[in-house]
Design an enzyme around this catalytic site. Structure first.
Site, PDB file in Angstrom:
ATOM      1  N   ASN A 210       0.816  -1.358   0.125  1.00 40.30           N
ATOM      2  CA  ASN A 210      -0.036  -0.095  -0.048  1.00 40.30           C
ATOM      3  C   ASN A 210       0.885   1.403   0.054  1.00 40.30           C
ATOM      4  O   ASN A 210       2.129   1.193  -0.124  1.00 40.30           O
ATOM      5  CB  ASN A 210      -0.920  -0.108   1.143  1.00 40.30           C
ATOM      6  CG  ASN A 210      -0.147  -0.001   2.522  1.00 40.30           C
ATOM      7  OD1 ASN A 210       0.641   0.855   2.779  1.00 40.30           O
ATOM      8  ND2 ASN A 210      -0.235  -1.258   3.231  1.00 40.30           N
ATOM      9  N   LYS A 289       8.948 -16.244 -11.517  1.00 39.58           N
ATOM     10  CA  LYS A 289       7.980 -15.199 -11.994  1.00 39.58           C
ATOM     11  C   LYS A 289       6.709 -15.632 -12.761  1.00 39.58           C
ATOM     12  O   LYS A 289       7.158 -16.410 -13.696  1.00 39.58           O
ATOM     13  CB  LYS A 289       8.973 -14.293 -12.824  1.00 39.58           C
ATOM     14  CG  LYS A 289       8.332 -13.028 -13.518  1.00 39.58           C
ATOM     15  CD  LYS A 289       9.421 -12.086 -14.016  1.00 39.58           C
ATOM     16  CE  LYS A 289       8.526 -11.113 -14.735  1.00 39.58           C
ATOM     17  NZ  LYS A 289       9.175 -10.510 -16.132  1.00 39.58           N
TER      18      LYS A 289
END
Ligand code: PMT
Length: 402
Positions: A210, A289
């Site tokens: 965040n 990934k």
């Protein structure tokens, strides 16, 4: 910690510049207030550059500006925000005004309006110093608790020799530090503060997080240190520098933050949970990934509610939570206050522009079970001060109850 440094009009006014620097070196914010006469000796720009703050030069705004009501009431705001008022040099005129309660410029008005400790360092001609009027005024001020840093004796700028030379910088700074020590209300307390965001890994290069910068938590850490506390700071990833005297534990995930907090909890007497902890994390993390393809669904699972666990484990700690809300701000905060068994909650409306996440400013409401304090938009440093004021009030109330 913040002080107002009054500079009045004497040859020694230039020496106040070094005092500003020495105080800033000690982590103290300095708001310089210059009398009109002081500005004949040193330009406000010198003090603005050294203090990093706008210099106050007039009660009603500068001559270039229209007289304005904000400037006219600024002395009250400054009076409430400072931890000490220091005057370097204090002329015979300023000493007389302080002793007689004359309030006709910013500095003399600030003196009457503040309840913070006052330190003055007089400097003047030897005859003015020895004059019965000056000595009577000084006696009044001493009796009222004003700390006077006695001037030295020696060659004076007026060509005479005797008492009236501004005290050495070190003596002035020592007197200021002593005055500030009087407001070390958190001495003996260990404050555990969490700050910043957490990061929950999706794969080796991506994560959920965040916009928390850590500024609010770090401001609280600095403010608590200045009030004499030992500070244990548990911080998520940030790009800002933690206060040097805080005992810092760096963490990344909500789980790491939980583990660090639980380990430190027994040492803490006060806990302040400023961190924006992720409520969810990916249920599993890809070891490689994730390659681009079609639509991708991430399954999330809740993280541990750290505050809720503190509530269960705490002994006599005072626990303060933060709440980042975007709607029904006060109502939601009150629910969290009770649901999370907190002593107080500091709520900020993070839907507002310019405050909250990743800003230097904030506006909060501090809600406890018997009080509510509104802190309109201001710097995070000032918000931290108001939160600690409330912590100290709660601490005294709980101690008295026991
Ligand atoms: O870091 P800055 O950029 O300076 O921004 C400051 C801030 C906006 C992050 C800060 O002022 C703030 O509001 N912090 C709390 C953010 C938050 O997570 O609020 P919340 O309402 O989601 O959580 C309520 C309380 O529970 C918080 O004290 C939080 O630390 C705690 N919590 C939340 C989730 C969780 N898993 N464990 C927790 O302990």
């Amino acid at each position: 910690m913040k002080i107002a440094l009054g500079v009045s009009g004497g040859i020694a006014a230039y020496k106040a510049a070094e005092v500003v620097r020495l105080l800033r070196d000690r982590g103290i914010r300095v708001q310089v207030v210059m009398t009109r006469a002081a500005q004949e000796f040193v330009k406000p720009l010198t003090f603005a550059a050294l203090s990093g703050e706008k210099v106050i030069t007039d009660l009603f705004g500068t001559e270039a500006e229209q007289p304005n009501i904000d400037a006219a009431v600024e002395h009250i705001a400054v009076a409430q925000a400072i931890d000490a008022l220091v005057v370097v040099p204090a002329t015979a005129d300023v000493i007389a005004k302080f002793a007689q309660g004359i309030a006709n410029d910013f500095l003399s008005t600030l003196f009457l309006a503040t309840t913070a400790p006052v330190v003055i360092a007089p400097a003047m001609n030897v005859n003015m110093w020895n004059n019965a009027a000056t000595q009577a005024n000084l006696a009044i001020l001493r009796k009222r608790g004003v700390h006077i840093v006695e001037p030295g004796t020696g060659y004076l700028a007026c060509g005479m020799t005797g008492a009236g030379r501004l005290a050495e910088n070190e003596s002035i700074v020592a007197a200021v530090m002593e005055a500030l020590g009087a407001s070390q209300e958190l001495a003996g307390e260990t404050v555990l503060i969490t700050a910043g965001p957490t990061r929950e890994k999706i794969d080796p290069v991506r994560y959920l997080t965040n916009r928390s910068s850590g500024k609010m938590g770090y401001a609280l850490a600095e403010a608590a240190l200045r009030r004499g506390a030992r500070v244990l700071l548990v911080s998520g990833p940030t790009s800002i520098t933690a206060p040097g005297a805080a005992e810092l534990t760096r963490v990344e995930t909500a789980e790491e933050m939980r583990n660090a907090v639980m380990k430190l909890l027994p040492e803490a007497t006060i806990v302040i949970k400023t961190a924006a902890v992720s409520d969810y994390r990916p249920k599993s993390q890809a070891s490689q990934k994730i390659k681009r393809g079609g639509a991708l669904a991430l399954e999330l699972e809740p993280t541990s509610d750290i505050v809720a666990e503190i509530a269960k484990r705490k002994k006599s700690q005072l626990v303060i939570g933060f709440a980042a809300e975007t709607e029904n701000v006060l109502e939601n905060a009150r629910k969290k206050l009770t649901a999370k068994s907190l002593d107080a909650i500091v709520v900020n409306d993070v839907s507002r522009d310019g405050i909250g996440f990743d800003s230097d400013r904030n506006a909060v409401t501090i809600i406890s079970h018997d009080n509510i304090v509104d802190v309109p938009e201001t710097s995070k440093w000032e918000v931290a001060q108001r939160v600690l004021d409330e912590v100290i009030r709660l601490r005294k109330r709980i101690t008295v109850k026991h």
